[in-house]
Enzyme design. Structure first.
Site, PDB file in Angstrom:
ATOM      1  N   SER A 696       0.791  -1.226   0.000  1.00  0.00           N
ATOM      2  CA  SER A 696       0.000   0.000   0.000  1.00  0.00           C
ATOM      3  C   SER A 696       0.825   1.279   0.000  1.00  0.00           C
ATOM      4  O   SER A 696       0.285   2.366  -0.094  1.00  0.00           O
ATOM      5  CB  SER A 696      -0.962   0.005   1.178  1.00  0.00           C
ATOM      6  OG  SER A 696      -0.248   0.145   2.374  1.00  0.00           O
ATOM      7  N   LYS A 739      -5.890   3.697   9.138  1.00  0.00           N
ATOM      8  CA  LYS A 739      -5.000   4.661   8.488  1.00  0.00           C
ATOM      9  C   LYS A 739      -5.578   6.065   8.576  1.00  0.00           C
ATOM     10  O   LYS A 739      -4.849   7.034   8.851  1.00  0.00           O
ATOM     11  CB  LYS A 739      -4.797   4.276   7.020  1.00  0.00           C
ATOM     12  CG  LYS A 739      -3.879   3.071   6.851  1.00  0.00           C
ATOM     13  CD  LYS A 739      -3.808   2.670   5.396  1.00  0.00           C
ATOM     14  CE  LYS A 739      -2.864   1.498   5.208  1.00  0.00           C
ATOM     15  NZ  LYS A 739      -2.954   0.968   3.851  1.00  0.00           N
TER      16      LYS A 739
END
Ligand code: ADP
Length: 811
Positions: A696, A739
């Site tokens: 990611s 996140k």
């Protein structure tokens, strides 16, 4: 004794045969005479100055011996005294000298024989004296060893008689056969006779010693036997006493078994074991094993239950009272409790028997709650609240690091130090059979050759089979169907799929700074003031202080460190109060340095400015979300790529992919062709000790690389996440919630993420979303537009066909 008379050559005297015996010269004996010839001879003795000759028969069994049946060497003796009774004569005779019967002159009515004296030969030499001494000492020994000797005779011998007499007297009392005595009588040589006597005495001593030894051994054995039997008797008494103790113990255990209200089969097993125990000796080591086993059986809550009161409103209240926020989590829990309430017994009994036997078919199979989230987000304390709301006991067992199936299911009893597994241990600890049982860290159980703990765990948790959970140690099934299992973990990935299937997952995403502030203000501060023994009413802590603690002293998804720091402050204040300072106090930001030391963390961005070659990525870790910075440096070189910062394989691949992407897009990016041949690229992700992996970071790496090559700075307050393909497409990633919360916590303003992740924003609290701006992208070009401080100098003519021929974007 000296000879009394000296036999002359022609002397004739009555001869009396003796069946088996020798009368030695110088000795006195009492003899009994019954045979006619002997009686006549004694009668006749009066005519011979009361003297007779006594000779031994060669064979004692001959009743009417002839001269040929007699030895020739005998002893002349005087009849000292006699006593007649019933035709028999008892006479005391004294031997005087050795004689040889040379002829028999008359046979009837008694033997009359002619005899010659046989004097001793030899002199009294030193050797003879030594022999005599030896004989005397040996005899003394013999007497000491228990030889029975007439006292007078013994005194006689001790009074040093002449050598011949000594030999005769000792020979007289020797315990030897008549033939041997005859042999001695016939020995003329004094020394030889003494030697023979000496040997015989010594032999007798030996025999006596042996006898003594034997008898002492016998005695010993006898003593031992006596001792043993005495001890055995005593032991019996002790055992009897102990037996009563034992009986007491047996009785106590029997009472406990009865009180435990076990199921019938278990009860039977317990009784059988108890019977076995009562049969066992106290000293049998197995007894203690059986006792421990029985202790386990009686201590388990076979039929003890907390009241099952599921009051949904009350439950909601308890959860709200104990925890700030966690709205969704609480909702899920309350729903779960509601379902549980509906499915509680009265409902099931209303269903058909078939359905009741197999609740799964009713479509209402209960699942197991699983709280997933980073540490310190309140998983445990929520579990406790659930127990409180339901009025049940709470137990917690950590399964972290378990590799052995036996940890869950117990060791068999044959195993030394065997114990039940953790499930049964927990139930025992709970003292009720329907506790709220929290199994911590189920993501940390491993599998190896010792069996698969997760399958044993599934058996314990699975509501369809756990009504007869078999623990190897217990050997009898335990009904776990009333236990409310809650599992917890940090990540879901490592949970075996079979187990994961049965879990009802509830995510705890971690807290924002604001939530932490409220948790601290509403719960942690008061808790820690009380824990430190301080007065709630006298202490205050300002809001700004709490916020500064959160910002400068902690960096975490949960509130564990925050709670620890708050506790440190109040512990130190408690110490001051104990030292005499006044308790009333308001803790302000000025005090933080004093109590907690210098700030541990500075704001991520406090001293940072937008930089060339550095982008802000969003990461997800077990401890929640975090932000990370990607740095790219270019150096003259030959196209090498260096990667540092403890990067995982997948992340390294992302770096390679990013470089390939940039190389293929050189024109679009306004770079000279083959630019990479003259440079080396170094990608570094700081905080090297923290392992980083996953795809990611692709977007952030690519952005940093482009920035480094184009010399256009990256906006530091733009966080980005997403995987990048070689063609530059941005692909969906996981962990969005964590996140985003981490980005919010770090103070980012804008977040770039793949379009396909838009759906994940739903779960994120509104006030977080409110502070952030989101840009959803499908391609790197869009990322660069937003992330770089200046637009790329891309002229229309320079647009690379690749951009236009990019395959259709993923929906
Ligand atoms: P976990 O089990 O997730 O690691 P804990 O349950 O041990 O975390 O929580 C750590 C501490 O934080 C506990 O003292 C707990 O009461 C407190 N806490 C966590 N979340 C909240 C919340 N939402 N409201 C109040 N206190 C909380």
């Amino acid at each position: 004794m000296t000879q009394l008379t000296v036999a002359n050559k022609n002397e004739r005297l009555p001869i009396i045969p003796i069946r088996d015996g020798v009368v030695f010269p110088g000795t006195e004996v009492v003899l009994t005479f019954g045979r006619q010839r002997s009686v006549s001879a004694i009668d006749a003795a009066s005519n011979f100055n009361r003297q007779v000759v006594l000779v031994m028969q060669k064979n004692p069994n001959v009743n009417d011996p002839t001269p040929n049946d007699l030895y020739r060497i005998g002893t002349k003796a005087t009849i000292e005294r006699m006593f007649k009774h019933d035709g028999e004569i008892n006479a005391l005779v004294r031997g005087s000298e050795r004689v040889e019967v040379v002829s028999f002159d008359m046979l009837e009515p008694y033997f009359l024989g002619r005899l010659v004296p046989v004097p001793d030969v030899g002199e009294t030499s030193d050797q003879v004296k030594a022999l005599m001494n030896h004989i005397v000492s040996e005899l003394r020994k013999a007497v000491n060893l228990g030889k029975a000797v007439d006292f007078l005779i013994f005194m006689n011998i001790m009074s040093s008689p002449p050598a011949g007499d000594l030999a005769n007297q000792v020979a007289n009392i020797l315990d030897i056969k008549p033939q041997d005595k005859q042999g001695l009588l016939e020995m003329n040589d004094i020394k030889a006779r003494l030697e023979r006597v000496d040997a015989l005495v010594a032999n007798e001593v030996k025999v006596l010693e042996l006898e003594k030894k034997i008898s002492s051994k016998t005695q010993e054995r006898f003593d031992k036997n006596v001792r043993e039997s005495v001890l055995r008797e005593r032991l019996k008494t002790i055992e009897k006493e102990l037996g009563e103790e034992e009986n007491k113990e047996t009785k106590e255990l029997a009472d406990k078994i009865a009180a435990a209200k076990m199921p019938a089969d278990v009860n039977e097993k317990a009784k059988k074991e108890l019977a076995r125990l009562s049969q066992m000796s106290q000293y049998n080591p197995e007894a203690s094993y059986v006792r421990t086993y029985l202790d386990w059986l009686v201590d388990l809550p076979w039929s003890i239950k907390s009241d099952n009161n599921v009051d949904i409103k009350q439950a909601q209240k308890v959860l709200d009272d104990d925890h700030y926020g966690l709205k969704k989590v609480k909702e899920r829990i309350v729903e779960y409790l509601a379902v549980m309430k509906l499915k509680s017994r009265p409902q099931i009994t209303k269903t058909s028997k078939k359905e009741a036997a197999n609740p799964k078919k009713t479509g209402a199979s209960p699942t197991i709650l699983c709280f997933v989230g980073p540490p310190g987000v309140g998983k445990t304390s929520l579990g406790k609240s659930i127990a409180k709301a339901l009025g049940r006991q709470f137990v917690k067992m950590s399964l972290g690091g378990i590799r052995d199936e036996a940890e869950i299911r117990g060791h068999r009893r044959t195993y030394v130090g065997a114990m039940p597994g953790r499930i049964i241990q927990g139930v025992k600890q709970a003292k009720t059979k329907n506790p709220v049982f929290m199994l911590d860290e189920i993501d940390k159980i491993g599998t190896d050759f010792r069996g698969d703990p997760s399958s044993a765990l599934l058996e314990a948790l699975d509501p369809e089979q756990n009504n007869s959970f078999s623990d190897h140690y217990l050997e009898v099934p335990f009904d776990l169907s009333d236990v409310f299992f809650i599992t917890t973990c940090n990540v879901l990935d490592t949970i075996p799929p079979a187990l994961r299937d049965r879990l009802e997952i509830i995510h705890f995403p971690g807290y924002t700074e604001d939530e932490k502030y409220h948790i601290a203000k509403g719960f942690l501060v008061n808790k820690q003031i009380e824990n430190s023994g301080l007065d709630l009413t006298k202490l205050k802590i300002t809001d700004e202080t709490i916020r500064q603690i959160i910002r400068n002293y902690t960096r975490e998804a949960g509130v564990r460190s925050l709670e620890r720091e708050i506790s440190t402050i109040f512990r130190k204040i408690a110490k001051e109060v104990a030292e005499g300072k006044k308790e009333t106090k308001t803790v302000s930001t000025k005090d933080l340095h004093k109590y907690l030391g210098p700030a541990k963390f500075t704001s991520y961005f406090a001293e940072k400015k937008d930089e060339v070659g550095m982008s802000t990525g969003l990461a997800w870790t077990e401890a929640g979300g975090d932000i990370l910075f990607i740095e790219v440096a270019l150096m003259p070189g030959r196209g090498q790529l260096t990667l540092t910062g403890h990067l995982g394989e997948v992340m390294k691949e992302s770096c390679h992919a990013a470089l390939s992407y940039v190389r293929s897009r050189w024109k679009t990016l306004g770079l000279p062709e083959k630019f990479y041949q003259k440079i080396d690229v170094h990608v570094h992700v700081p905080e090297g000790a923290v392992p980083k992996d996953g795809p990611s970071a692709g977007v952030a790496i690519t952005t940093a690389l482009v920035s480094a090559l184009t010399k256009i700075p990256v906006r530091r307050l733009v966080g980005m996440t997403g995987e990048v393909t070689l063609r530059g497409r941005a692909l969906e990633i996981g962990g969005v919630k964590e996140k985003v919360i981490a980005a919010h916590r770090a103070g980012l303003k804008k977040i770039i993420m793949p379009k396909n992740n838009q759906k994940d924003l739903e779960d994120i609290p509104k006030y977080v979303l409110k502070d952030l701006e989101f840009v959803f992208v499908e391609h790197m070009d869009e990322v660069l537009k937003v992330a770089l401080t200046k637009p790329l100098l891309i002229t229309k003519s320079r647009i690379e066909p690749a951009l236009q021929t990019t395959p259709p974007l993923q929906a």
